[in-house]
Design a protein around this motif. Structure first.
Motif, PDB file in Angstrom:
ATOM      1  N   UNK A  90       1.592  10.748  -1.678  1.00 26.02           N
ATOM      2  CA  UNK A  90       2.995  10.424  -1.943  1.00 26.02           C
ATOM      3  C   UNK A  90       3.766  10.189  -0.650  1.00 26.02           C
ATOM      4  N   UNK A  91       3.385  10.894   0.423  1.00 19.02           N
ATOM      5  CA  UNK A  91       4.094  10.742   1.698  1.00 19.02           C
ATOM      6  C   UNK A  91       3.871   9.357   2.311  1.00 19.02           C
ATOM      7  N   UNK A  92       2.868   8.628   1.825  1.00 18.63           N
ATOM      8  CA  UNK A  92       2.620   7.278   2.326  1.00 18.63           C
ATOM      9  C   UNK A  92       3.560   6.257   1.694  1.00 18.63           C
ATOM     10  N   UNK A  93       4.376   6.700   0.743  1.00 20.79           N
ATOM     11  CA  UNK A  93       5.342   5.821   0.092  1.00 20.79           C
ATOM     12  C   UNK A  93       4.946   5.541  -1.344  1.00 20.79           C
ATOM     13  N   UNK A  94       5.781   5.964  -2.282  1.00 18.78           N
ATOM     14  CA  UNK A  94       5.484   5.762  -3.699  1.00 18.78           C
ATOM     15  C   UNK A  94       6.011   4.397  -4.140  1.00 18.78           C
ATOM     16  N   UNK A  95       5.101   3.502  -4.460  1.00 23.23           N
ATOM     17  CA  UNK A  95       5.458   2.177  -4.965  1.00 23.23           C
ATOM     18  C   UNK A  95       5.474   2.216  -6.492  1.00 23.23           C
ATOM     19  N   UNK A  96       6.311   1.390  -7.091  1.00 19.22           N
ATOM     20  CA  UNK A  96       6.389   1.290  -8.553  1.00 19.22           C
ATOM     21  C   UNK A  96       5.985  -0.130  -8.952  1.00 19.22           C
ATOM     22  N   UNK A  97       4.939  -0.210  -9.755  1.00 23.04           N
ATOM     23  CA  UNK A  97       4.422  -1.509 -10.183  1.00 23.04           C
ATOM     24  C   UNK A  97       4.330  -1.528 -11.702  1.00 23.04           C
ATOM     25  N   UNK A  98       4.968  -2.517 -12.315  1.00 23.49           N
ATOM     26  CA  UNK A  98       4.873  -2.656 -13.775  1.00 23.49           C
ATOM     27  C   UNK A  98       3.707  -3.570 -14.111  1.00 23.49           C
ATOM     28  N   UNK A 116      -3.739  -0.386   0.697  1.00 25.25           N
ATOM     29  CA  UNK A 116      -3.856  -0.736   2.119  1.00 25.25           C
ATOM     30  C   UNK A 116      -3.259   0.347   3.017  1.00 25.25           C
ATOM     31  N   UNK A 117      -2.212   1.050   2.539  1.00 25.30           N
ATOM     32  CA  UNK A 117      -1.620   2.118   3.341  1.00 25.30           C
ATOM     33  C   UNK A 117      -2.511   3.356   3.372  1.00 25.30           C
ATOM     34  N   UNK A 121      -4.154   4.916   6.744  1.00 21.75           N
ATOM     35  CA  UNK A 121      -4.036   6.326   7.118  1.00 21.75           C
ATOM     36  C   UNK A 121      -5.387   6.916   7.482  1.00 21.75           C
ATOM     37  N   UNK A 122      -6.445   6.377   6.873  1.00 24.91           N
ATOM     38  CA  UNK A 122      -7.798   6.845   7.174  1.00 24.91           C
ATOM     39  C   UNK A 122      -8.446   6.037   8.292  1.00 24.91           C
ATOM     40  N   UNK A 123      -7.698   5.114   8.882  1.00 26.99           N
ATOM     41  CA  UNK A 123      -8.240   4.290   9.952  1.00 26.99           C
ATOM     42  C   UNK A 123      -9.269   3.298   9.454  1.00 26.99           C
ATOM     43  N   UNK A 124      -9.020   2.735   8.263  1.00 30.69           N
ATOM     44  CA  UNK A 124      -9.992   1.824   7.653  1.00 30.69           C
ATOM     45  C   UNK A 124      -9.349   0.523   7.207  1.00 30.69           C
ATOM     46  N   UNK A 125      -8.321   0.086   7.896  1.00 25.15           N
ATOM     47  CA  UNK A 125      -7.627  -1.139   7.503  1.00 25.15           C
ATOM     48  C   UNK A 125      -8.539  -2.351   7.664  1.00 25.15           C
ATOM     49  N   UNK A 151      -2.490  -3.876  -4.709  1.00 23.72           N
ATOM     50  CA  UNK A 151      -3.242  -2.726  -5.210  1.00 23.72           C
ATOM     51  C   UNK A 151      -2.432  -1.440  -5.021  1.00 23.72           C
ATOM     52  N   UNK A 152      -2.320  -0.670  -6.075  1.00 28.38           N
ATOM     53  CA  UNK A 152      -1.635   0.619  -6.025  1.00 28.38           C
ATOM     54  C   UNK A 152      -2.630   1.723  -6.362  1.00 28.38           C
ATOM     55  N   UNK A 153      -2.624   2.784  -5.554  1.00 23.12           N
ATOM     56  CA  UNK A 153      -3.416   3.969  -5.849  1.00 23.12           C
ATOM     57  C   UNK A 153      -2.581   4.795  -6.830  1.00 23.12           C
ATOM     58  N   UNK A 154      -2.767   4.509  -8.100  1.00 23.27           N
ATOM     59  CA  UNK A 154      -1.896   5.079  -9.129  1.00 23.27           C
ATOM     60  C   UNK A 154      -2.091   6.572  -9.336  1.00 23.27           C
ATOM     61  N   UNK A 155      -1.030   7.331  -9.076  1.00 28.05           N
ATOM     62  CA  UNK A 155      -1.015   8.766  -9.343  1.00 28.05           C
ATOM     63  C   UNK A 155      -0.284   9.072 -10.641  1.00 28.05           C
ATOM     64  N   UNK A 156       0.674   8.187 -10.991  1.00 27.59           N
ATOM     65  CA  UNK A 156       1.482   8.378 -12.196  1.00 27.59           C
ATOM     66  C   UNK A 156       1.449   7.126 -13.060  1.00 27.59           C
TER      67      UNK A 156
END
Length: 200
Positions: A90-98, A116-117, A121-125, A151-156
């Motif tokens: 979440x600290x990487x920025x929560x994006x909202x995608x419909x 991509x974020x 953060x893992x040094x794998x861009x 691409x969103x890493x969907x948590x919610x």
């Protein structure tokens, strides 16, 4: 449920109670947040995502057969890896995608950081990845697709955290920046119940 979704679920198989128990047993606790690769700290909550392979930042030591039982079950080993809890993601920025997919009764809103974020953060861009689900399903995502699609890493989903019974802990989805209609082919590319990313 659409025929496509039913076939996909059948092909992947249902998560058994044993797998869920093994996953819970593999959860690791530690401390911190992760805004940048150089500052990748240790998680304070349960780990929901592990990124390993060709990465430049890590916050845990090598795979341990004794404690990493669920990773061992999937034959995933590494010398080092980047672990994330929900707060770190979440600290990487929560994006909202419909996502308006014709196979669903109504559109859904997904929230989470850009893939991509997370990789940055893992040094794998800029690298190809394989996303692995709890049941062993693997989805390959080329670096070009990571850049071309949102691409969103969907948590919610629709305001609620994704649990193991709701295709959680993570469901990767994308929208097309050009606004093109999403099809069954798109939906089949969205790995759900994801917990591990292998960077090539």
């Amino acid at each position: 449920m659409t025929e496509t979704t039913a076939l996909r679920m059948a092909s992947r198989g249902l998560l058994s109670a044993a797998l869920a128990a093994a996953f819970c047993g593999a959860v690791v606790f530690a401390s911190g947040t992760a805004p940048r690769a150089a500052d990748l700290a240790k998680p304070v909550g349960p780990v929901v995502l592990t990124v390993a392979g060709d990465i430049g930042a890590a916050n845990r030591p090598a795979f341990d057969e004794g404690t990493d039982s669920f990773l061992n079950y999937h034959e995933k080993t590494f010398q080092s890896a980047a672990e994330f809890d929900r707060a770190m993601l979440e600290s990487l920025g929560m994006q909202r995608v419909e996502i308006a997919y014709e196979g669903w009764a109504q559109p859904s809103t997904f929230e989470g950081p850009w893939l991509k974020d997370v990789l940055a953060a893992a040094g794998a861009a800029g690298k190809d990845v394989t996303v692995v689900a709890l049941d062993g399903f693997g989805a390959e995502i080329p670096a070009a697709d990571i850049q071309a699609l949102d691409w969103v890493v969907g948590l919610k989903r629709d305001g609620r955290y994704l649990g193991l019974g709701q295709r959680g802990p993570i469901w990767l989805v994308y929208r097309r920046p050009d606004g093109a209609v999403l099809t069954a082919e798109d939906e089949q590319r969205w790995p759900w119940a994801a917990f591990y990313i292998e960077v090539e």
